[in-house]
Every structure is written in C-alpha cells, then in structure tokens.
Enzyme design. Structure first.
Site, PDB file in Angstrom:
ATOM      1  N   GLU A   1      -7.293   8.688   6.028  1.00  0.00           N
ATOM      2  CA  GLU A   1      -7.586   9.313   7.324  1.00  0.00           C
ATOM      3  C   GLU A   1      -8.063  10.763   7.220  1.00  0.00           C
ATOM      4  OE1 GLU A   1      -4.123   8.866   9.798  1.00  0.00           O
ATOM      5  OE2 GLU A   1      -4.367   6.723   9.957  1.00  0.00           O
TER       6      GLU A   1
ATOM      7  N   TYR B   1      -4.350   1.837  15.606  1.00  0.00           N
ATOM      8  CA  TYR B   1      -3.137   1.886  16.419  1.00  0.00           C
ATOM      9  C   TYR B   1      -3.404   1.671  17.899  1.00  0.00           C
ATOM     10  CZ  TYR B   1      -0.650   3.494  12.333  1.00  0.00           C
ATOM     11  OH  TYR B   1      -0.082   3.558  11.085  1.00  0.00           O
TER      12      TYR B   1
ATOM     13  N   HIS C   1      -2.566  11.043   0.618  1.00  0.00           N
ATOM     14  CA  HIS C   1      -2.017  10.804   1.966  1.00  0.00           C
ATOM     15  C   HIS C   1      -1.303  12.087   2.408  1.00  0.00           C
ATOM     16  CE1 HIS C   1      -0.700   7.409   4.877  1.00  0.00           C
ATOM     17  NE2 HIS C   1      -0.371   8.559   5.449  1.00  0.00           N
TER      18      HIS C   1
ATOM     19  N   GLU D   1      -3.483  -0.043   7.975  1.00  0.00           N
ATOM     20  CA  GLU D   1      -2.295   0.325   8.762  1.00  0.00           C
ATOM     21  C   GLU D   1      -2.448  -0.233  10.162  1.00  0.00           C
ATOM     22  OE1 GLU D   1      -1.292   4.509   8.997  1.00  0.00           O
ATOM     23  OE2 GLU D   1      -1.613   4.773   6.847  1.00  0.00           O
TER      24      GLU D   1
ATOM     25  N   ARG E   1       0.848  -1.188   0.000  1.00  0.00           N
ATOM     26  CA  ARG E   1       0.000   0.000   0.000  1.00  0.00           C
ATOM     27  C   ARG E   1       0.883   1.237   0.000  1.00  0.00           C
ATOM     28  NH1 ARG E   1      -2.400   3.106   4.535  1.00  0.00           N
ATOM     29  NH2 ARG E   1      -3.950   4.444   3.577  1.00  0.00           N
TER      30      ARG E   1
ATOM     31  N   ASN F   1      -7.230   1.996   9.675  1.00  0.00           N
ATOM     32  CA  ASN F   1      -5.917   2.205  10.287  1.00  0.00           C
ATOM     33  C   ASN F   1      -6.115   2.174  11.787  1.00  0.00           C
ATOM     34  OD1 ASN F   1      -5.076   2.594   7.692  1.00  0.00           O
ATOM     35  ND2 ASN F   1      -4.582   4.764   7.920  1.00  0.00           N
TER      36      ASN F   1
HETATM   37  C1  PNW Z   1      -1.234   7.442  10.580  1.00  0.00           C
HETATM   38  N1  PNW Z   1      -4.187   9.785  15.815  1.00  0.00           N
HETATM   39  O1  PNW Z   1      -1.423   8.668  11.211  1.00  0.00           O
HETATM   40  C2  PNW Z   1      -0.783   7.827   9.193  1.00  0.00           C
HETATM   41  O2  PNW Z   1      -1.600   7.315   8.178  1.00  0.00           O
HETATM   42  C3  PNW Z   1       0.660   7.570   8.907  1.00  0.00           C
HETATM   43  O3  PNW Z   1       1.095   8.395   7.869  1.00  0.00           O
HETATM   44  C4  PNW Z   1       1.463   7.724  10.172  1.00  0.00           C
HETATM   45  O4  PNW Z   1       2.833   7.656   9.945  1.00  0.00           O
HETATM   46  C5  PNW Z   1       1.001   6.629  11.119  1.00  0.00           C
HETATM   47  O5  PNW Z   1      -0.378   6.686  11.368  1.00  0.00           O
HETATM   48  C6  PNW Z   1       1.732   6.622  12.452  1.00  0.00           C
HETATM   49  O6  PNW Z   1       1.435   7.763  13.188  1.00  0.00           O
HETATM   50  C7  PNW Z   1      -2.115   8.858  12.381  1.00  0.00           C
HETATM   51  O7  PNW Z   1      -3.864  10.775  16.474  1.00  0.00           O
HETATM   52  C8  PNW Z   1      -1.817  10.005  13.077  1.00  0.00           C
HETATM   53  O8  PNW Z   1      -5.113   9.031  16.198  1.00  0.00           O
HETATM   54  C9  PNW Z   1      -2.509  10.314  14.212  1.00  0.00           C
HETATM   55  C10 PNW Z   1      -3.497   9.457  14.668  1.00  0.00           C
HETATM   56  C11 PNW Z   1      -3.797   8.302  13.966  1.00  0.00           C
HETATM   57  C12 PNW Z   1      -3.097   8.006  12.825  1.00  0.00           C
END
Ligand code: PNW
Length: 447
Positions: A165, A293, A120, A351, A76, A291
C-alpha cells in the site's frame, strides 16, 4: 451461475511484522520508525505499542500450527527491515534474518505457501534520520535490502511483494500524518510517492536479475462513487479522488505515467518529474495484490484536502468499527477493473476483512462474530463473481489472522479471525475462523 474457484487457488491469511511480532529489538534488531512513533505522546490510541503485540516472534511455531489447523494454504507476512539490516543499510544481522528463515521453513513443513512482503511500513529509524522516504537514496537502500532477502529466502519463497500500500505510506505518513513518521506536507507526499515507486521498480529489476519465482506490488483500492443526484462538480471531485488513491501508484508501475489529475490534486506541490524518470517507474511484475476493504460515495467538498471530496454515509448501509461501508460488489468490480486496465495480470486479494465489535469469549470458549462471517462470505462470493466475469484471480487472503495492533488505532479495533487475549496471549478462533476453515476445506463451495 458462478464459476468454481480454479485449482491451485490460494486460501490465506495476512499479517504484518510490526502489528503482530512483538520483541521489536530482539536479537540485534534496529529501532524502527514505528517503535519511535508509538512512543510519541498522542500518536497512538491508548498509547498502545508493538512491544509485545501478539508475541508472534516467540510463538511462531504454535502460530503456524494454528494456521495448519485452519487449513490455510498460504500465509502472507512481512519482513521487518530493521531485523535484517539494523542500520537500514550495510551490516546484515543474521539472527534477525534467521527468524524469517525459520518461519518460512515452518510454513513449508506444514504445506503452507509463504507470501513475503518486503515493506509493510516499518522503516529502520536510522534511515528515517537520513531522510526516510524523502531521500533520493531510498531506491538504492531498498534495492540492497531486497537483494539480501532474495538471496537468503528466494529458494523457499515463491511469491514476493515489494511494497504494501504505497498510498498509505505517502498519505498516512507524509500528507495527513496519522502514521509514522507523522509529517503533514503535500510537497513531501508527492516526493515520497515518487521515491516509493522508484524503490519498487529497482527491487523488481534486482529480482529479474537474480530471482527465480514471482514478484508483484500490493495496493489498496477504494472505488470512488457519486450519489445518483451528483453534480458535475461531484463527478470531478470523484475523479480526482480516484486518481489520488487508486491510480497514483498503479499507473506509473504498469503504464509508466502518472494520472494527469495529480497536478490538480497537488497543485504547486506537484513536481515536474522528467518524462524518462516517470517512464522508468514501469517494471515488469508477475502479479498484482489488491487490499480491498470498502468503497466511498463522495461529494465535492471545498474544505477537504488535498482532494476536495468527502465520503457520504449511506442510509441503510452496514458499517464496520473503522467506519467502512460493507460493499462486496465493489470488490468484484475492482478486480475486473484491474484486470481490464492493467493488462490481465494475475491478481490476488492480499487483504480483505473487517473490524467489528466482538463479544467476550463465552463460557464454552466460543466467540460468535456473525458480522465478520457475513463480511467474509459476501466478499469471497464477490471474488468468485470477478473470476466468472473473466478476472484472473488466483488467491485470497483474509485480513487478519489475529487481532493485532491496528497502527494509530492501537488494539481497540479487532480484525482477527482468531481472537487474541492480550493479557494472556491466549488465541481463540472465532466463528469466522471456523467458517473460513470450512470454505477452504470445500475449496470455496461452502459459502
Ligand atoms: C491496511 N484506507 O491498511 C493495512 O495493510 C493493514 O496493515 C491494516 O491493519 C489494515 O488495512 C486494516 O486497516 C489500510 O484509509 C489503512 O483506505 C487505511 C486504508 C486502507 C488500508
């Protein structure tokens, strides 16, 4: 018992153009908003820039060979709008487009499925000068750019995404201002959110007229939990946080409505969009990308803005270098939630990953990153749980293939499965890359 990963399940890694490519002005590319932002004093940690980054623009062939070595079945990446259209609209730059044609050809020659993202976060600066995402012309500009990409690449790209995002674009760029273009206005953020979804819908419609494959949307979702002793005020704050971050984009794109909580979140800044205009944000897509995290356990906090909630640190929790709690269960729950709320659409984890402190390369050339291995193992298992619970999950992409420019955090935070020495551009697969290669080779059996 967990169900096995379905046949054809894609195993990928994700990256984005500005974070890895370098050579931002090569072959006639136009200046982007990020090229400017990194040059604004105080914006990026260590004054790091994407001028070189992973030098992927020049090392693309070697990098694809490395993907093949790891056994990736999908990759991706994102397309830099300003390479294709240096002024953002109008004149096409064949040399810039050529980079993505060569990348896609190289991927296909190695049996790797290309997953292309149109946006992006790197906007042509010429469009920023004309209002950027605030401009009512953005949906036209975006649809025109999308059609140039479809025309050139749809014969070889089986999966497209419009936006990566949208929440981060509006919140980071226009509400809190930590990302380009660095504005701080709830009035702007509300308008930008709407322009983003109008642009998404217009690109999807254009694709329906000319595309032959599949197109979707990628969102970041962070489940909002409350502590066991939560008050009604805490619960209400969590609902507002969930509406703002998790439903603000999915609801219009798939249900044709904004969450009702948004008028409370934005207050006087919330525009009274005409109902027909909101309904028109809904466009038929083929899949959703998630995505994921972390989650957040929130309490009411009157000082927080625009949502009166702040995340509480969990005693005993494991936290990454970006301060994100490890919580794989929430990935499974989020996939099931998306499956149920948005009509059983095919889902991809587009992601998922973690920044951890990595020890330096050892004398034998190995880098042990046990926390990242643990992160990947538990989250891939969570994907399998979601499949077992009925969600139609068709692929997983780790973030990220390489250590790269983590936006305003510069190169300090390393998300890569492959270590990059930014002084020599030497690539070294970490233990997590070896682990992931083994997961892929066993189609998810070796977790
Ligand atoms: C993503 N949040 O960003 C992006 O798609 C990537 O480019 C980035 O490198 C990756 O996550 C790691 O940070 C985010 O605050 C940035 O929830 C902030 C958030 C979530 C995703």
């Amino acid at each position: 018992m967990r169900q096995p990963f379905p046949p054809g399940f894609l195993w990928g890694c994700a990256t984005s153009a500005y974070q890895i490519e370098g050579s931002p002005l090569a072959d006639g590319a136009g200046v982007s908003n990020w090229h400017r932002f990194v040059r604004t004093p105080g914006r990026v940690l260590g004054a790091d820039t994407g001028d070189v980054a992973c030098d992927h623009y020049r090392r693309m062939k070697d990098d694809v060979a490395l993907m093949r070595e790891l056994g990736l079945t999908a990759y991706r990446f994102s397309i830099a709008w300003g390479r294709v259209l240096p002024e953002g609209s109008g004149r096409i730059n064949a040399a810039g487009l050529g980079f993505y044609e060569r990348l896609v050809d190289e991927l296909l020659a190695h049996g790797i499925t290309p997953m292309a993202t149109l946006y992006h976060w790197d906007l042509p600066a010429a469009l920023d000068d004309r209002g950027g995402w605030l401009s009512p012309d953005m949906p036209d500009w975006f649809a025109d750019y999308a059609q140039v990409c479809f025309k050139a690449l749809d014969d070889r790209v089986p999966m497209w995404t419009t936006l990566n995002e949208p929440w981060v674009v509006a919140d980071g760029g226009y509400m809190h201002g930590v990302l380009a273009p660095g504005h701080r206005s709830a009035f702007e953020a509300a308008i930008v959110a709407h322009r983003l979804m109008q642009s998404h819908a217009r690109a999807v419609q254009a694709y329906r007229a000319m595309g032959r494959n599949r197109i979707g949307l990628v969102v970041n979702i962070e489940p909002k939990h409350v502590p066991a002793d939560a008050s009604e005020q805490d619960r209400h704050a969590a609902r507002l946080a969930d509406a703002y971050m998790n439903r603000q984009y999915l609801d219009p794109a798939l249900l044709g409505s904004y969450p009702e909580e948004l008028s409370e979140v934005f207050g006087e800044a919330w525009p009274d969009w005409p109902a027909a205009e909101v309904e028109a944000l809904k466009a038929p897509i083929d899949f959703l990308g998630l995505n994921y995290y972390t989650r957040a356990v929130v309490r009411h906090d009157a000082k927080a803005w625009p949502v009166p909630a702040t995340a509480q640190r969990q005693p005993g929790g494991i936290y990454t270098e970006t301060g994100w709690e490890l919580h794989p269960q929430s990935l499974a729950d989020t996939l099931v939630w998306m499956h149920e709320r948005y009509g059983g659409l095919p889902l991809y984890v587009t992601e998922n990953g973690a920044a951890f402190y990595d020890p330096p390369v050892a004398i034998d050339g190995r880098i042990d990153d046990p926390l990242r291995v643990h992160y990947l193992r538990t989250h891939i298992a969570a994907v399998q749980d979601a499949i077992t619970r009925g969600a139609d999950v068709r692929g997983y992409c780790a973030w990220s293939l390489f250590d790269n420019l983590e936006w305003a955090l510069g190169f300090a935070k390393r998300f890569g499965l492959v270590h990059v020495d930014f002084s020599t551009q030497q690539r070294t697969p970490k233990a997590s890359a070896r682990f992931y290669a083994d997961v892929i080779a066993s189609h998810g059996a070796h977790l």
